[in-house]
Write a protein that holds these residues in place. Structure first.
Motif, PDB file in Angstrom:
ATOM      1  N   ALA A   1       0.828  -1.208   0.000  1.00 45.98           N
ATOM      2  CA  ALA A   1       0.000   0.000   0.000  1.00 45.98           C
ATOM      3  C   ALA A   1       0.861   1.256   0.000  1.00 45.98           C
ATOM      4  N   VAL A   2       1.941   1.243   0.787  1.00 50.35           N
ATOM      5  CA  VAL A   2       2.846   2.398   0.842  1.00 50.35           C
ATOM      6  C   VAL A   2       3.522   2.608  -0.514  1.00 50.35           C
ATOM      7  N   ILE A   3       4.001   1.515  -1.119  1.00 51.92           N
ATOM      8  CA  ILE A   3       4.699   1.610  -2.399  1.00 51.92           C
ATOM      9  C   ILE A   3       3.768   2.132  -3.487  1.00 51.92           C
ATOM     10  N   LYS A   4       2.549   1.600  -3.545  1.00 55.49           N
ATOM     11  CA  LYS A   4       1.606   2.036  -4.585  1.00 55.49           C
ATOM     12  C   LYS A   4       1.233   3.507  -4.399  1.00 55.49           C
ATOM     13  N   ASN A   5       0.964   3.896  -3.164  1.00 57.23           N
ATOM     14  CA  ASN A   5       0.621   5.290  -2.910  1.00 57.23           C
ATOM     15  C   ASN A   5       1.784   6.220  -3.247  1.00 57.23           C
ATOM     16  N   ALA A   6       3.006   5.773  -2.912  1.00 58.97           N
ATOM     17  CA  ALA A   6       4.194   6.591  -3.196  1.00 58.97           C
ATOM     18  C   ALA A   6       4.384   6.785  -4.694  1.00 58.97           C
ATOM     19  N   LEU A   7       4.140   5.731  -5.468  1.00 61.17           N
ATOM     20  CA  LEU A   7       4.333   5.863  -6.916  1.00 61.17           C
ATOM     21  C   LEU A   7       3.387   6.910  -7.490  1.00 61.17           C
ATOM     22  N   TYR A   8       2.123   6.852  -7.108  1.00 58.22           N
ATOM     23  CA  TYR A   8       1.145   7.756  -7.706  1.00 58.22           C
ATOM     24  C   TYR A   8       1.177   9.157  -7.094  1.00 58.22           C
ATOM     25  N   THR A   9       1.906   9.300  -5.983  1.00 55.62           N
ATOM     26  CA  THR A   9       2.111  10.614  -5.392  1.00 55.62           C
ATOM     27  C   THR A   9       3.373  11.275  -5.934  1.00 55.62           C
TER      28      THR A   9
END
Length: 376
Positions: free
Chosen positions: A42-50
Motif C-alpha cells: 500500500a505504501v509503495i503504490k501510494n508513493a508511486l502515484y504521489t
C-alpha cells in the motif's frame, strides 16, 4: 511474510538542485522487496502515484522474478509484454534496444557493450540508443563526448492492440560512472541542462497539463489521440526533432501497404489527459512520436500529420523545460519504478563500444484501459 501490520518503509522525496523546480521523485528506504507485506504494498503504490518516480537503493540481489512481481503490484492482472508481441520485429525502432530474459520473459535487458552471459542470455551485444540514429540533425562527432540530447521522449506502450502499462521498473546492474554532460535542446531556445552521462530523464505530465492555458486545458480534456497502427514500424524511417519531443514531418513514415496487417479495432484511440488513480490529477499524456490524428470534442478529425505534430509539440514543450527535468544519476543497485501513465521519459548520453552498461527493464500491458478526465 512479515507479521507486522505496519510498514517500515520511509519515504524521502527527492530535493531538486538549485535552479530546478521538478516535483517528482522519492527514495523509499527500509523496503524488503523479497518480502512485501500488504502494508508495504500500500505504501509503495501510494508513493508511486504521489511522486511518479520511486527509487530503492542497493537492490544488487533483486532477482528478475522479484522485479516482475514488484512491477505487478500496480496491476496484478497484468502478465503480458508492455511493448507487445512485435517487440522483436526486425523493422521496429525498439528492436535493437531490448533483449528478453529467457526464464522471465516480462523482463528485458538493455544497456551497452558486449555481455558474455547474463540471466540466461549468452554472447549478446547491447547498444545504448544514440540520438544520431534518430534525430534529423545530430551533434558533431567532436562535441559528442561533452554534449548530449534527449533521445526520444516517450511512454512505454505498444499503442496498438494492447493497453499502456501502468508502471515500468528499471534495475541498474552495471553502470560505468563517468562525467556529466551538457544536454542541448538545439531548438533555438538556448535551453541546456547538465545531466549525468547515461541518465534517464523524467518529466511530470501532471505539471505539463498544469502549465497549459485555460483554453488549452479545455482542449486537452476534450480531445482524443489516435495512434498510428504498428507505430514503431510506421515511424521507423522518420527523424526526430532535436529536443526529442516528436518527429519532423518529411513524409518518411511507412504507408499502410508496407505495414503488417492492420485490424482497425486494435488501433489505439486514447484520451489526451489521463487521470491519476490516487490524486485525481490530470496528466497531459501523449506519446509525441506515435501520434497520427487528433479527434476533437465535436468529432472533427485533424489528420494532417504536420499540423497534429505542431499542436502536440506546442502543448508539451513547456513541460520539458530544463528546470522541470529530473535526471536520475544511476548507481549500481538502483531500482526505480515510474508511473508510466503520468510521466514521459527518455534516454540521454552516449557510451563507447567498450563501456559495458547493463539494466533490467520490466513492464506489462495493462489489464484495463486508461482513465480519462470524465471517467470514474
Amino acid at each position: 511474510m512479515p507479521h507486522s501490520t505496519a510498514s517500515r518503509i520511509i519515504i524521502h522525496p527527492i530535493t531538486p538542485p538549485e535552479g530546478s523546480t521538478y516535483d517528482i521523485g522519492a527514495e523509499l528506504r527500509n523496503a524488503d522487496l523479497e518480502n512485501i507485506s500488504p502494508a508495504d504494498a500500500a505504501v509503495i503504490k501510494n508513493a508511486l502515484y504521489t511522486h511518479q518516480v520511486i527509487l530503492f537503493k542497493d537492490q544488487h540481489s533483486l532477482s528478475p522474478k522479484t522485479q516482475y512481481e514488484v512491477t505487478r503490484l500496480f496491476d496484478p492482472a497484468a502478465t503480458g509484454y508492455g511493448h507487445g508481441k512485435t517487440l522483436d520485429a526486425k523493422r521496429s525502432i525498439l528492436h535493437p534496444d531490448l533483449k528478453t530474459i529467457p526464464h522471465q520473459p516480462q523482463v528485458q535487458v538493455i544497456g551497452n557493450g558486449h555481455v558474455a552471459e547474463f540471466e540466461g542470455l549468452k554472447d549478446v551485444t547491447l547498444k545504448h540508443p544514440h540520438h544520431k540514429t534518430f534525430h534529423q540533425e545530430a551533434i558533431s562527432e567532436e562535441d559528442d563526448r561533452e554534449n548530449t540530447r534527449f533521445y526520444r521522449w516517450h511512454i512505454d506502450a505498444a499503442l496498438y492492440d494492447l493497453e499502456p502499462p501502468k508502471a515500468t521498473s528499471l534495475l541498474a546492474v552495471k553502470v560505468p560512472k563517468t562525467q556529466y554532460q551538457n544536454l542541448r535542446y538545439d531548438d533555438g531556445s538556448g535551453d541546456e541542462l547538465r545531466v549525468p552521462r547515461g541518465s534517464t530523464a523524467f518529466v511530470s505530465s501532471y505539471r505539463m497539463f498544469d502549465l497549459l492555458s485555460e483554453e488549452d486545458k479545455e482542449f486537452a480534456r476534450t480531445t482524443r489521440v489516435q495512434y498510428a497502427p504498428h507505430p514503431y514500424i510506421w515511424m521507423s524511417p522518420a527523424k526526430s526533432r532535436s529536443d526529442g519531443l516528436g518527429l519532423i514531418s518529411s513524409g518518411l513514415e511507412l504507408p499502410t501497404s508496407r505495414l503488417p496487417p492492420i485490424d482497425d479495432a486494435k488501433i489505439n484511440i486514447l484520451p489526451m489527459c489521463w487521470k491519476n488513480p490516487v490524486t485525481g490529477k490530470l496528466a497531459l499524456q501523449i506519446h509525441p512520436s506515435a501520434v497520427q490524428k487528433l479527434i476533437l470534442k465535436d468529432g472533427v478529425v485533424v489528420d494532417d500529420l504536420a499540423e497534429v505534430r505542431e499542436i502536440v509539440h506546442r502543448l508539451q514543450r513547456p513541460g520539458i523545460a530544463p528546470e522541470l527535468v529530473y535526471p536520475i544519476d544511476w548507481e549500481e543497485g538502483d531500482f526505480a519504478i515510474f508511473n508510466n501513465r503520468g510521466v514521459l521519459h527518455t534516454v540521454t548520453g552516449s557510451f563507447l563500444p567498450e563501456e559495458v552498461r547493463v539494466f533490467r527493464q520490466c513492464n506489462m500491458a495493462a489489464s484495463e484501459g486508461v482513465v480519462g478526465p470524465d471517467d470514474e
